[in-house]
Design a protein around this motif. Structure first.
Motif, short mmCIF file in Angstrom:
data_model
loop_
_atom_site.label_atom_id
_atom_site.label_comp_id
_atom_site.label_asym_id
_atom_site.label_seq_id
_atom_site.Cartn_x
_atom_site.Cartn_y
_atom_site.Cartn_z
N ILE A 5 0.84 -1.20 0.00
CA ILE A 5 0.00 0.00 0.00
C ILE A 5 0.87 1.25 0.00
O ILE A 5 0.55 2.24 -0.66
CB ILE A 5 -1.03 0.03 1.17
CG1 ILE A 5 -2.03 1.19 0.99
CG2 ILE A 5 -0.36 0.14 2.51
CD1 ILE A 5 -2.93 1.09 -0.19
N TRP A 41 -10.30 4.80 -2.98
CA TRP A 41 -9.67 5.10 -1.70
C TRP A 41 -10.51 6.08 -0.90
O TRP A 41 -10.50 6.03 0.33
CB TRP A 41 -8.27 5.67 -1.92
CG TRP A 41 -7.25 4.63 -2.31
CD1 TRP A 41 -7.34 3.28 -2.15
CD2 TRP A 41 -5.98 4.88 -2.92
NE1 TRP A 41 -6.21 2.67 -2.62
CE2 TRP A 41 -5.35 3.64 -3.10
CE3 TRP A 41 -5.31 6.02 -3.32
CZ2 TRP A 41 -4.09 3.50 -3.66
CZ3 TRP A 41 -4.06 5.89 -3.88
CH2 TRP A 41 -3.45 4.64 -4.05
N GLN A 73 -5.54 5.80 3.98
CA GLN A 73 -5.25 4.43 3.58
C GLN A 73 -4.28 3.72 4.52
O GLN A 73 -4.42 2.52 4.73
CB GLN A 73 -4.66 4.41 2.15
CG GLN A 73 -5.67 4.74 1.09
CD GLN A 73 -6.88 3.82 1.16
OE1 GLN A 73 -6.75 2.61 1.07
NE2 GLN A 73 -8.04 4.41 1.36
#
Length: 192
Positions: A5, A41, A73
């Motif tokens: 990520i 997102w 995130q």
């Protein structure tokens, strides 16, 4: 999984920073398209809210937006990854230009390219404004504030007045707070 990520945030915002000319306002529709439409997102409402907050906080809008998305995130590390991603391309390009080309903007081809880019940036900013108007709450108050701000901007530009956009934001914030407080007072008065 966590490293993935961070890399995804960094690389996504690096691409946005690398291929977007014209600063933060030109990046807003691209950030929204990628972060809301493609990667999911954040929501469109989140994007509208973060744009408003990013505009009223210190720093460039695109950096504030990327920091928010990264934080959403993956916390602080995600915010750092996204922020570095959006900042690094500009830094590298400006550094390369300063190292190798003393009179970069004097090159005819470059000067003409930047004139074309100015038009594209104007269209990107216009596109961002249209999207925000479509997403804004449709009430008499919001349309009134929108119309007043638009007229004020046009008059300031036409008459070349020295008026800070920050002052305009603060005035709009004060008007919004007063409207909210008056609405609450009216609701309280009706209950009594």
């Amino acid at each position: 999984m966590k490293k993935r990520i961070y890399w995804e945030l960094f690389s996504t915002f690096f691409k946005i920073g690398l291929f977007t000319f014209g600063g933060g306002y030109a990046m807003i529709p691209i950030i929204e398209d990628i972060c809301s439409e493609k990667k999911h997102w954040i929501t469109h409402e989140d994007m509208m809210n973060v744009t408003i907050v990013a505009e009223s906080t210190p720093g460039p809008v695109a950096i504030n937006c990327s920091t928010f998305v990264g934080y959403r995130q993956a916390g602080i590390s995600g915010a750092v990854a996204a922020t570095l991603g959006v900042v690094l391309p500009s830094f590298l390009v400006i550094y390369a230009i300063s190292m190798f080309l003393d009179h970069f903007l004097e090159i005819t081809l470059v000067a003409n390219a930047f004139r074309g880019i100015q038009i594209a940036v104007g269209l990107l900013i216009f596109n961002a404004a249209i999207r925000m108007v479509k997403l804004m709450e449709k009430s008499a108050f919001s349309w009134t504030v929108f119309a007043c701000a638009f007229v004020a901007m046009v008059l300031i530009d036409l008459f070349a007045l020295n008026f800070s956009s920050i002052a305009m934001l603060l005035i709009a914030a004060v008007v919004g707070i007063l409207f909210y407080l008056l609405g609450n007072l009216r609701k309280g008065g009706r209950k009594a």
